[in-house]
Design a protein around this motif. Structure first.
Motif, PDB file in Angstrom:
ATOM      1  N   GLN A  16     -38.300 -14.841 -63.391  1.00 42.85           N
ATOM      2  CA  GLN A  16     -39.460 -14.583 -62.677  1.00 42.85           C
ATOM      3  C   GLN A  16     -38.861 -13.127 -61.706  1.00 42.85           C
ATOM      4  OE1 GLN A  16     -40.851 -18.563 -60.847  1.00 42.85           O
ATOM      5  NE2 GLN A  16     -41.620 -17.259 -58.910  1.00 42.85           N
ATOM      6  N   VAL A  17     -38.101 -13.445 -61.081  1.00 44.63           N
ATOM      7  CA  VAL A  17     -37.527 -12.650 -59.833  1.00 44.63           C
ATOM      8  C   VAL A  17     -36.942 -11.866 -60.800  1.00 44.63           C
ATOM      9  CG1 VAL A  17     -35.908 -12.475 -58.517  1.00 44.63           C
ATOM     10  CG2 VAL A  17     -37.214 -14.517 -58.522  1.00 44.63           C
ATOM     11  N   ARG A  18     -36.696 -11.384 -61.996  1.00 39.73           N
ATOM     12  CA  ARG A  18     -36.406 -10.326 -62.941  1.00 39.73           C
ATOM     13  C   ARG A  18     -37.283  -9.462 -62.813  1.00 39.73           C
ATOM     14  NH1 ARG A  18     -31.889 -12.757 -65.718  1.00 39.73           N
ATOM     15  NH2 ARG A  18     -29.882 -12.318 -64.875  1.00 39.73           N
ATOM     16  N   ARG A  19     -38.816 -10.079 -63.400  1.00 42.16           N
ATOM     17  CA  ARG A  19     -40.119  -9.024 -63.819  1.00 42.16           C
ATOM     18  C   ARG A  19     -40.250  -8.391 -62.260  1.00 42.16           C
ATOM     19  NH1 ARG A  19     -40.965 -13.819 -67.062  1.00 42.16           N
ATOM     20  NH2 ARG A  19     -42.285 -14.537 -65.458  1.00 42.16           N
ATOM     21  N   SER A  23     -41.308  -4.813 -61.499  1.00 39.97           N
ATOM     22  CA  SER A  23     -42.135  -3.983 -60.951  1.00 39.97           C
ATOM     23  C   SER A  23     -42.357  -3.521 -59.667  1.00 39.97           C
ATOM     24  CB  SER A  23     -43.358  -5.726 -60.963  1.00 39.97           C
ATOM     25  OG  SER A  23     -42.888  -6.175 -59.481  1.00 39.97           O
ATOM     26  N   LEU A  24     -41.735  -2.987 -59.060  1.00 35.69           N
ATOM     27  CA  LEU A  24     -41.169  -2.309 -57.744  1.00 35.69           C
ATOM     28  C   LEU A  24     -40.939  -1.474 -58.188  1.00 35.69           C
ATOM     29  CD1 LEU A  24     -38.324  -4.237 -55.138  1.00 35.69           C
ATOM     30  CD2 LEU A  24     -41.123  -4.553 -54.930  1.00 35.69           C
ATOM     31  N   SER A  25     -42.119  -0.195 -57.607  1.00 37.42           N
ATOM     32  CA  SER A  25     -42.197   1.113 -57.840  1.00 37.42           C
ATOM     33  C   SER A  25     -41.152   1.906 -57.127  1.00 37.42           C
ATOM     34  CB  SER A  25     -43.421   1.943 -56.949  1.00 37.42           C
ATOM     35  OG  SER A  25     -43.046   2.104 -55.870  1.00 37.42           O
ATOM     36  N   PRO A  26     -40.235   2.876 -57.659  1.00 38.81           N
ATOM     37  CA  PRO A  26     -39.524   4.492 -56.748  1.00 38.81           C
ATOM     38  C   PRO A  26     -39.605   4.586 -54.913  1.00 38.81           C
ATOM     39  CG  PRO A  26     -40.019   5.478 -59.344  1.00 38.81           C
ATOM     40  CD  PRO A  26     -41.281   4.013 -58.994  1.00 38.81           C
TER      41      PRO A  26
END
Length: 196
Positions: A16-19, A23-26
């Motif tokens: 869950q946390v890895r996903r 998902s954070l943008s550059p």
């Protein structure tokens, strides 16, 4: 809760946390890195021995924090995984290009004078998830748990433990083990949080 249930819970929480982190943008990552340096600025002082890490995968990058520490006259120490042990050494970053890849894990390490975590003033600790009480969950290798085991007996000893994460890695509770060591602080893009 059985041991098997704890393992399943940890695996689910890690996914869950890895996903969320991936998902954070550059742009979000770069902004978070700058804000973390600003919030952690009080720790980056001349003459201090600062333990940091090189980001792997989607971890929050500490490149700017490392640069700021060196510019202010602090010393930066990066983890080294010894052969046949889980207890990390920390190698002082210098001017020479003495980088190599760890033969087993393939991660970049720096070959400099080494010391144990107890000799650091501040250690910025990578994590996968962290809860409101300051307990962290790592990647599952147990390297930081083994390295910081002395804090179970001496919770007030150096170094000051500062977890580093994105806000999306903060959770209500992480599954705990008897050997888990609580962080002193957490720094994210939204601020610096004290647990003790």
């Amino acid at each position: 809760m059985t041991e098997n249930t704890t393992v399943i819970d940890k695996q689910a929480l890690r996914r869950q946390v890895r996903r969320a982190r991936m998902s954070l943008s550059p742009q979000q990552r770069a902004a978070a890195m700058r804000l973390v340096v600003r919030h952690a600025s009080r720790f980056l002082r001349r003459g201090k021995r600062i333990g940091a890490y090189l980001a792997a995968g989607s971890e929050l990058d500490l490149e700017e924090l490392i640069s700021t520490t060196l510019w202010r006259g602090g010393e930066v120490f990066l983890p080294q995984i010894p052969n046949g042990s889980r207890r990390l050494w920390f190698s002082r970053l210098g001017d020479a290009a003495r980088w190599y890849n760890h033969p087993r894990y393939g991660i970049a390490e720096y070959d400099g004078p080494c010391l144990r975590a107890e000799r650091l003033d501040v250690l910025f600790v990578p994590l996968l998830a962290v809860d409101a009480q300051g307990y962290r969950m790592g990647q599952g290798g147990g390297f930081y748990d083994s390295t910081l085991a002395f804090r179970q007996r001496h919770p007030q000893r150096r170094p000051l433990l500062v977890g580093v994460a994105y806000d999306c890695q903060r959770v209500a509770a992480v599954p705990r083990e008897a050997w888990d060591v609580r962080l002193d602080y957490l720094v994210t893009e939204s601020g610096l949080y004290r647990f003790r």
